[in-house]
Design a protein around this motif. Sequence first.
Motif, PDB file in Angstrom:
ATOM      1  N   THR A  43       0.860  -1.184   0.000  1.00 43.11           N
ATOM      2  CA  THR A  43       0.000   0.000   0.000  1.00 43.11           C
ATOM      3  C   THR A  43       0.892   1.229   0.000  1.00 43.11           C
ATOM      4  N   LEU A  44       0.643   2.144  -0.932  1.00 49.09           N
ATOM      5  CA  LEU A  44       1.434   3.370  -1.049  1.00 49.09           C
ATOM      6  C   LEU A  44       0.637   4.564  -0.533  1.00 49.09           C
ATOM      7  N   VAL A  45       1.331   5.450   0.180  1.00 46.53           N
ATOM      8  CA  VAL A  45       0.714   6.641   0.755  1.00 46.53           C
ATOM      9  C   VAL A  45       1.519   7.850   0.314  1.00 46.53           C
ATOM     10  N   GLY A  46       0.836   8.892  -0.142  1.00 47.52           N
ATOM     11  CA  GLY A  46       1.510  10.121  -0.556  1.00 47.52           C
ATOM     12  C   GLY A  46       0.541  11.062  -1.241  1.00 47.52           C
ATOM     13  N   THR A  47       1.079  12.125  -1.839  1.00 41.58           N
ATOM     14  CA  THR A  47       0.211  13.125  -2.466  1.00 41.58           C
ATOM     15  C   THR A  47      -0.017  12.879  -3.952  1.00 41.58           C
ATOM     16  N   HIS A  48       0.734  11.989  -4.560  1.00 44.67           N
ATOM     17  CA  HIS A  48       0.536  11.714  -5.982  1.00 44.67           C
ATOM     18  C   HIS A  48      -0.756  10.909  -6.175  1.00 44.67           C
ATOM     19  N   PRO A  49      -1.493  11.196  -7.249  1.00 45.45           N
ATOM     20  CA  PRO A  49      -2.785  10.521  -7.459  1.00 45.45           C
ATOM     21  C   PRO A  49      -2.705   9.002  -7.609  1.00 45.45           C
ATOM     22  N   ASP A  50      -1.529   8.449  -7.930  1.00 46.31           N
ATOM     23  CA  ASP A  50      -1.461   6.999  -8.127  1.00 46.31           C
ATOM     24  C   ASP A  50      -1.243   6.224  -6.822  1.00 46.31           C
ATOM     25  N   ASN A  51      -1.210   6.906  -5.670  1.00 48.35           N
ATOM     26  CA  ASN A  51      -1.094   6.228  -4.387  1.00 48.35           C
ATOM     27  C   ASN A  51      -2.417   5.573  -4.005  1.00 48.35           C
ATOM     28  N   ASP A  52      -2.339   4.588  -3.131  1.00 48.14           N
ATOM     29  CA  ASP A  52      -3.551   3.945  -2.625  1.00 48.14           C
ATOM     30  C   ASP A  52      -4.290   4.852  -1.645  1.00 48.14           C
ATOM     31  N   LEU A  53      -3.543   5.561  -0.810  1.00 49.96           N
ATOM     32  CA  LEU A  53      -4.114   6.575   0.083  1.00 49.96           C
ATOM     33  C   LEU A  53      -3.509   7.908  -0.318  1.00 49.96           C
ATOM     34  N   VAL A  54      -4.338   8.756  -0.927  1.00 50.52           N
ATOM     35  CA  VAL A  54      -3.866  10.028  -1.473  1.00 50.52           C
ATOM     36  C   VAL A  54      -4.131  11.138  -0.456  1.00 50.52           C
ATOM     37  N   LEU A  55      -3.058  11.885  -0.107  1.00 51.24           N
ATOM     38  CA  LEU A  55      -3.149  12.983   0.847  1.00 51.24           C
ATOM     39  C   LEU A  55      -2.941  14.310   0.137  1.00 51.24           C
ATOM     40  N   THR A  56      -3.409  15.387   0.775  1.00 50.81           N
ATOM     41  CA  THR A  56      -3.270  16.723   0.183  1.00 50.81           C
ATOM     42  C   THR A  56      -2.307  17.609   0.965  1.00 50.81           C
ATOM     43  N   ASP A  57      -1.716  17.107   2.019  1.00 48.31           N
ATOM     44  CA  ASP A  57      -0.766  17.857   2.839  1.00 48.31           C
ATOM     45  C   ASP A  57       0.480  18.156   2.012  1.00 48.31           C
ATOM     46  N   ALA A  58       0.783  19.437   1.826  1.00 51.89           N
ATOM     47  CA  ALA A  58       1.914  19.825   0.978  1.00 51.89           C
ATOM     48  C   ALA A  58       3.259  19.431   1.576  1.00 51.89           C
ATOM     49  N   THR A  59       3.303  19.135   2.877  1.00 56.64           N
ATOM     50  CA  THR A  59       4.570  18.729   3.501  1.00 56.64           C
ATOM     51  C   THR A  59       4.794  17.224   3.412  1.00 56.64           C
ATOM     52  N   VAL A  60       3.835  16.512   2.849  1.00 54.09           N
ATOM     53  CA  VAL A  60       3.969  15.076   2.605  1.00 54.09           C
ATOM     54  C   VAL A  60       4.497  14.865   1.193  1.00 54.09           C
ATOM     55  N   SER A  61       5.416  13.933   1.025  1.00 56.47           N
ATOM     56  CA  SER A  61       6.025  13.703  -0.288  1.00 56.47           C
ATOM     57  C   SER A  61       5.046  13.036  -1.250  1.00 56.47           C
ATOM     58  N   ARG A  62       5.378  13.118  -2.539  1.00 54.41           N
ATOM     59  CA  ARG A  62       4.506  12.538  -3.565  1.00 54.41           C
ATOM     60  C   ARG A  62       4.346  11.034  -3.330  1.00 54.41           C
ATOM     61  N   HIS A  63       5.417  10.356  -3.070  1.00 52.72           N
ATOM     62  CA  HIS A  63       5.376   8.957  -2.659  1.00 52.72           C
ATOM     63  C   HIS A  63       6.101   8.894  -1.310  1.00 52.72           C
ATOM     64  N   HIS A  64       5.335   8.825  -0.237  1.00 57.29           N
ATOM     65  CA  HIS A  64       5.880   9.026   1.099  1.00 57.29           C
ATOM     66  C   HIS A  64       6.129   7.716   1.844  1.00 57.29           C
ATOM     67  N   VAL A  69       1.460  -5.662   4.694  1.00 55.13           N
ATOM     68  CA  VAL A  69       0.905  -6.503   5.749  1.00 55.13           C
ATOM     69  C   VAL A  69       1.680  -7.807   5.769  1.00 55.13           C
ATOM     70  N   ARG A  70       2.275  -8.132   6.929  1.00 57.72           N
ATOM     71  CA  ARG A  70       3.034  -9.364   7.088  1.00 57.72           C
ATOM     72  C   ARG A  70       2.358 -10.235   8.138  1.00 57.72           C
ATOM     73  N   ARG A  71       2.804 -11.476   8.251  1.00 54.72           N
ATOM     74  CA  ARG A  71       2.222 -12.375   9.251  1.00 54.72           C
ATOM     75  C   ARG A  71       2.547 -11.936  10.672  1.00 54.72           C
ATOM     76  N   ASP A  72       3.659 -11.203  10.839  1.00 52.62           N
ATOM     77  CA  ASP A  72       4.056 -10.785  12.181  1.00 52.62           C
ATOM     78  C   ASP A  72       3.758  -9.320  12.455  1.00 52.62           C
ATOM     79  N   GLY A  73       3.011  -8.645  11.586  1.00 51.96           N
ATOM     80  CA  GLY A  73       2.661  -7.246  11.831  1.00 51.96           C
ATOM     81  C   GLY A  73       2.624  -6.432  10.552  1.00 51.96           C
ATOM     82  N   ILE A  74       2.815  -5.132  10.715  1.00 54.08           N
ATOM     83  CA  ILE A  74       2.769  -4.191   9.592  1.00 54.08           C
ATOM     84  C   ILE A  74       4.158  -3.606   9.374  1.00 54.08           C
TER      85      ILE A  74
END
Length: 244
Positions: A43-64, A69-74
Amino acid sequence: MSEVRTQLLTDDASGALVERRYRLRVAAGPDQGKDHALEDGTTLVGTHPDNDLVLTDATVSRHHLEIRVRRDGIEVRDLDTTNGTRHGGARVGQVILVGPARLRLGRHTELDVEPVDAGVELDDWPGDRFGDVLGTAALADLGDPAAPPRPATAPGDPGAPLDGGAGRPPTSPPGAPTATSGDVLDLPFKEAKAALVEGFERDYLTALLARHRGNISRAASEAGIDRNYVHRLVKKYGLEVDRG
């Protein structure tokens, strides 16, 4: 949508078996309230539209962030961002999370990683074998604590105790309550079922570890469960691992 990977855990308070999934929720920042269920894979998080969770915070990188998900946690990995990712006040490059956690992305966004637990209903086992365990008495009783006691069996018969087998150790520690204990059968259904499940976990794990001389890795491989889960069960039931 890919299949969601889950974890099977034992609830510390009730002893019940639970299925755990995870979700992301923006707790603070311009996107507060936005959430996303974690799926198997990356799962990708960032401000670029191709992320799975897209944010609008300008201080967050495009691909942050990259999250797996692993068997022993995240597993959380910062993608060499300008303003960084913080966990517990410290900047992190990569971290494994095993429970609820809050991450700070950039300067304004706070992201919660939240476990979502659901109870697992245990039905009657459909066959007469579970791994090397042969018999129907104990497994059938797990589904119905009010079932009548099973008739006694001779060693070697289906359903006979494991300590009557070839060199197998007793499945219950001395003094442990049996699955047909009157005290258990007098409990409400859910409490009785939880007690029976605990008894099965303890007995199965005792025999499993004895077969592998205390080698948790080999025991986990035979049982088809995660090694860390075996460690938790050993600690939960206070089992002594004999490596002789």
